[in-house]
Structures are given as C-alpha cells and as structure tokens.
Design a protein around this motif. Sequence first.
Motif, PDB file in Angstrom:
ATOM      1  N   LEU A 125      13.414   9.330   2.826  1.00  8.06           N
ATOM      2  CA  LEU A 125      13.522   7.877   2.799  1.00  8.06           C
ATOM      3  C   LEU A 125      12.338   7.218   3.493  1.00  8.06           C
ATOM      4  O   LEU A 125      11.911   7.639   4.571  1.00  8.06           O
ATOM      5  CB  LEU A 125      14.811   7.438   3.492  1.00  8.06           C
ATOM      6  CG  LEU A 125      15.008   5.922   3.639  1.00  8.06           C
ATOM      7  CD1 LEU A 125      15.279   5.286   2.285  1.00  8.06           C
ATOM      8  CD2 LEU A 125      16.108   5.612   4.628  1.00  8.06           C
ATOM      9  N   GLU A 126      11.815   6.164   2.881  1.00  9.66           N
ATOM     10  CA  GLU A 126      10.850   5.273   3.515  1.00  9.66           C
ATOM     11  C   GLU A 126      11.452   3.872   3.540  1.00  9.66           C
ATOM     12  O   GLU A 126      12.046   3.432   2.560  1.00  9.66           O
ATOM     13  CB  GLU A 126       9.531   5.247   2.745  1.00  9.66           C
ATOM     14  CG  GLU A 126       8.773   6.564   2.746  1.00  9.66           C
ATOM     15  CD  GLU A 126       7.476   6.461   1.971  1.00  9.66           C
ATOM     16  OE1 GLU A 126       6.560   5.752   2.453  1.00  9.66           O
ATOM     17  OE2 GLU A 126       7.383   7.070   0.902  1.00  9.66           O
TER      18      GLU A 126
ATOM     19  N   ARG B 167       5.443  -8.889  -1.251  1.00  6.85           N
ATOM     20  CA  ARG B 167       4.882  -8.433   0.023  1.00  6.85           C
ATOM     21  C   ARG B 167       5.497  -7.096   0.437  1.00  6.85           C
ATOM     22  O   ARG B 167       4.823  -6.234   1.002  1.00  6.85           O
ATOM     23  CB  ARG B 167       5.133  -9.475   1.109  1.00  6.85           C
ATOM     24  CG  ARG B 167       4.337 -10.745   0.962  1.00  6.85           C
ATOM     25  CD  ARG B 167       2.893 -10.550   1.381  1.00  6.85           C
ATOM     26  NE  ARG B 167       2.192 -11.827   1.420  1.00  6.85           N
ATOM     27  CZ  ARG B 167       2.066 -12.570   2.502  1.00  6.85           C
ATOM     28  NH1 ARG B 167       2.594 -12.164   3.645  1.00  6.85           N
ATOM     29  NH2 ARG B 167       1.421 -13.716   2.463  1.00  6.85           N
ATOM     30  N   ALA B 168       6.801  -6.950   0.191  1.00 11.64           N
ATOM     31  CA  ALA B 168       7.462  -5.691   0.539  1.00 11.64           C
ATOM     32  C   ALA B 168       6.880  -4.536  -0.276  1.00 11.64           C
ATOM     33  O   ALA B 168       6.650  -3.437   0.247  1.00 11.64           O
ATOM     34  CB  ALA B 168       8.966  -5.802   0.311  1.00 11.64           C
ATOM     35  N   ALA B 169       6.649  -4.794  -1.574  1.00  9.43           N
ATOM     36  CA  ALA B 169       6.034  -3.754  -2.403  1.00  9.43           C
ATOM     37  C   ALA B 169       4.626  -3.446  -1.909  1.00  9.43           C
ATOM     38  O   ALA B 169       4.201  -2.285  -1.874  1.00  9.43           O
ATOM     39  CB  ALA B 169       6.004  -4.202  -3.865  1.00  9.43           C
ATOM     40  N   GLY B 170       3.895  -4.493  -1.498  1.00  2.00           N
ATOM     41  CA  GLY B 170       2.567  -4.276  -0.943  1.00  2.00           C
ATOM     42  C   GLY B 170       2.603  -3.473   0.338  1.00  2.00           C
ATOM     43  O   GLY B 170       1.743  -2.621   0.574  1.00  2.00           O
ATOM     44  N   ALA B 171       3.622  -3.715   1.157  1.00  2.25           N
ATOM     45  CA  ALA B 171       3.754  -2.969   2.410  1.00  2.25           C
ATOM     46  C   ALA B 171       4.020  -1.496   2.146  1.00  2.25           C
ATOM     47  O   ALA B 171       3.643  -0.630   2.952  1.00  2.25           O
ATOM     48  CB  ALA B 171       4.883  -3.563   3.252  1.00  2.25           C
TER      49      ALA B 171
ATOM     50  N   SER C  19       0.386  -0.182   1.014  1.00  5.06           N
ATOM     51  CA  SER C  19      -0.762  -0.381   1.922  1.00  5.06           C
ATOM     52  C   SER C  19      -1.219   0.899   2.600  1.00  5.06           C
ATOM     53  O   SER C  19      -2.423   1.217   2.574  1.00  5.06           O
ATOM     54  CB  SER C  19      -0.403  -1.438   2.968  1.00  5.06           C
ATOM     55  OG  SER C  19      -0.380  -2.702   2.376  1.00  5.06           O
ATOM     56  N   PRO C  20      -0.345   1.673   3.236  1.00  4.98           N
ATOM     57  CA  PRO C  20      -0.847   2.886   3.901  1.00  4.98           C
ATOM     58  C   PRO C  20      -1.406   3.903   2.918  1.00  4.98           C
ATOM     59  O   PRO C  20      -2.281   4.695   3.278  1.00  4.98           O
ATOM     60  CB  PRO C  20       0.394   3.427   4.625  1.00  4.98           C
ATOM     61  CG  PRO C  20       1.563   2.819   3.928  1.00  4.98           C
ATOM     62  CD  PRO C  20       1.104   1.482   3.460  1.00  4.98           C
TER      63      PRO C  20
ATOM     64  N   ASN D 287      -5.932   5.740   3.744  1.00  4.51           N
ATOM     65  CA  ASN D 287      -6.004   7.032   3.083  1.00  4.51           C
ATOM     66  C   ASN D 287      -7.465   7.494   3.023  1.00  4.51           C
ATOM     67  O   ASN D 287      -8.271   6.912   2.284  1.00  4.51           O
ATOM     68  CB  ASN D 287      -5.429   6.920   1.663  1.00  4.51           C
ATOM     69  CG  ASN D 287      -5.256   8.264   1.000  1.00  4.51           C
ATOM     70  OD1 ASN D 287      -6.041   9.181   1.208  1.00  4.51           O
ATOM     71  ND2 ASN D 287      -4.216   8.381   0.173  1.00  4.51           N
ATOM     72  N   PRO D 288      -7.831   8.543   3.772  1.00  5.39           N
ATOM     73  CA  PRO D 288      -9.230   9.017   3.768  1.00  5.39           C
ATOM     74  C   PRO D 288      -9.703   9.426   2.370  1.00  5.39           C
ATOM     75  O   PRO D 288     -10.881   9.230   2.027  1.00  5.39           O
ATOM     76  CB  PRO D 288      -9.207  10.224   4.709  1.00  5.39           C
ATOM     77  CG  PRO D 288      -8.016   9.974   5.594  1.00  5.39           C
ATOM     78  CD  PRO D 288      -7.010   9.290   4.729  1.00  5.39           C
TER      79      PRO D 288
END
Length: 472
Positions: free
Chosen positions: A366-367, A444-448, A451-452, A457-458
């Motif tokens: 879960l995220e 915004r929630a989908a963007g959050a 985002s990582p 992300n290298p």
Amino acid sequence: MERLKTDLLVIGAGSGGLSVAAGAVQMGARVVLLEGGRMGGDCLNYGCVPSKALLAAAHAAHAHTHAARFGLTATAPKVDFAAVKDHVAGVVAQIAPHDSEERFAGLGVRVIREYGRFVSNTEVEAGQYRITARRIVIATGSSPLIPPIPGLDTVPFLTNETLFDLRERPEHLLIIGGGPIGIEMAQAHRRLGCRVTVIEGARALGQDDPEMAAVVLKRLRNEGVEIVEEAPAAQVSGTPGAIKIDTKDGRSFAGTHLLVAVGRRANTDKLNLDAAEIETTKTGIRVDAGMRTTNRRVYAIGDVAGGAQFTHLAGYQAGVILRPMLFGLPAKTSGDHIPRVTYTDPELAQVGLTEQQARARYGDRLEVVRVDLSAIDRAVATHETDGFIKVMVVRGRPVGASIVGAGAGEQIALWALAIAAGLKMRHVAGMVAPYPTVGEIGKRAAGAYFSPRLFDNPRVRKIVGLVQRWLP
C-alpha cells in the motif's frame, strides 16, 4: 378480495422501490407498487432531503458570524426557527412530485396505498387486494432504532421522523448517538442557536478514518458543541423540557430536548416473511450477491437488505436487479465503489477502503498519498483550508479515498468513478481540472503519487541528461 396478477410487485415506495418501478414499467413490464406510508420513503420525508435543507439554513446562519474574515461586519443572525422549518418543508414539497403517486400512475404503475403482507411464496395481500407476481421486490427501508436504555420509554424524545416537525427551537438539545446523523444534527442545531450535547457510547464518527473524523469533531467543538465519547447512556429520566441522561461512567447531562440517533433497523415486521420462506439476519433480510432472498422469486434492496444504509446504494441495487428480473441476465452487486458522505462543515467523504482497512489488506504493497487543502488556491481564497485528501493506492490503482474539507461530498465522485471503472492514478493525473477549483485536489493527489517516481528518481535524471546531450 380483488385478485391481481402482475409481472413485478414492488413493496415500498422509497428510493430503491421507486427506481425499480420506474425502470421496469418504462421497459414494458406490468408493475404494481405498494406503499402504506408516504411516497418517497425516509429519504424524502425524514432523512436526506430535510436534513440537508436544515444544514443549508444553519450554514447561512453561520456565515453571518464569520463575515469578518472577508472584511465584512460580523453579525449575530436572528433565527426564526419556525420559518427555518417552513424552508425545510418547502424543499420537501418541491421535490415530492417526482416521487408522487400521480407521477408513477402516469408512467403506468398500478399504485396501491397499502402495506403488503406475504401469504405465500408468490402472493401478497395489501388491503382488499391479493396480488400474484412473477417477481417481487422488497424495498421497505428502515426505521430509527430505539435502544433499550432504562427510562427512555418514560420521557419524550425525538427521532429523525419527528425532529423536522419541531417548530420551537430547543434551548438545549441532547443527542444520544455520535454517528453521521447525530453529528450533522448537532452542528445544524448549534448554528441555529441551540446548546447541544452529543453523548456517544464509543468514538464519535467511529466508522470513519480517525484522522479525518478529528477534523470534523474539532470544528464542532470549536463552535460550542459538547461531544462526550466513550460514555454509554445508562439511564434517561425527566419530564418535557427537563431531561437528564446518566452515563455509565457516573456523569449526568441535562437538557430540554432529546434526539435519539443510534442507528436504524430494517422494516420487516409487517411483511410476514415466514409465509414466503424468506430468511432474515440480525440486520435485515438475507440476500445473496445479486440481492436475491432465500425465496428465488423475491429480491430485497436498500436498507431492508441489511447492508449500508444509503439512498444512492438502494438506487444502485435497483439498477442491478432489473437485469435478471426483466432480461434473465446474471448480475451481482459490489460495495467497493459506493461512496458515503457526512454533510457537516467541513464535509467528510469516503469511498473504498480507509487507510486502516487498506493497510490490513495490502500491507507493504500500500502507498498512501496525501494533499492538504491549504495547498489549493481556491480553498485559500475562500478561507476553507481545514482538511485534506488521502488516496490509498496499490500498484498504481486507487483502492480507497478519504476526503475531509469543503465540498468533500462533491470531490469523492471522481474517486468513486475511478474505483468503479478500474482506473489507475495515471488516468487521474491526465485529467485537466479547471483553475481555481477545490476539485484540483484530486489531480494534485495523483501528482503526489507520481512525483517521487519522476523527480526523485536517479534513473529518470540520467535518461533526461542523455537525451539533452543528443537533442539538436
């Protein structure tokens, strides 16, 4: 006794029953509809409609006292409680024709204003009629549950079926029950000038995400509502205008009026279900995933079926059972995409799994993504930044969403659609929301969520660097 034969008999003219009757008759079935009480059922007459009309009046009153934040002079509203109830009655009257006997008779439904009672597997008696039907739908709804609290039967008390008839403003309203009904009515009456005490035996708004519920309860307490939790009522006593509740922890609370809002019970008493070999459970009529009872000719939908008690759920179930009844096609219901809303200010909305439920089911897979309303420009402009959204995501797919804040009930529809349609977070991210709206919080929630994966992300950074070297 007059005998009638029909394709479909619907018992109960609330939301679910009316939806079945209207759909079936317009697709060519012969339909008989029974209703011994008010057309429109609980939602129109005692529940959703009058409560939201009352909340709207309370919101308008509250706006007077909080005008200073917009540069206006704050004033105490002059509440004419009887006129407020006229407003509530007017709203009900305006909507009532849509659910009326005349409208359904005009559609071709045979409407009989009597309660129905089974006399066999396929026959129901209603007044002077004995009706035989190929298929029968029980949609008799629910009624307020009256708990066995000692002394309750000796004092006058209100339920949602009598509350809206009250013409004089209660000086101090005691409410037993801290669920959605109790909390909504607590805020409404407080904003209309009443003192209010809510007494809850467990946790107020206990079915919701605790973090979300805390935002709502904090607002009510700040407005002056006394909310007493973990305090089961042990004794009720008093006389009209002077009622006392003793709780099991030894405390006492006194008020002028008492509202009992501890839940609801399925309306099965008048049906004589044994005659039709229909089994019940502790919460209502036993049904399978297709809403069929233990009598294969009979379906049960809405509150009487013992599940969640929402008007929109009854309407959804009505649409599902039309498939097997009219076309002989298989159909099953699902509860995963059914939203619920508590219409306080701020509102509290939920669809799918809460964070706690999702963690129990999915564990480390879960995220949870979260966005505060304070990050939404429209919420800042309207001074409605109390609240946030949480979306529970598993492998890119939302499995639940919780929202507390202004307009949460409107915003939850997006996530109900996403879960119902099996959409992924990328679909929500691809949506273009108008600016500025509170609805931007979904995007915004989908963007959050992404985002990582994009900005921290290298590997992405390396790919972008290589592409930039080779671009002309």
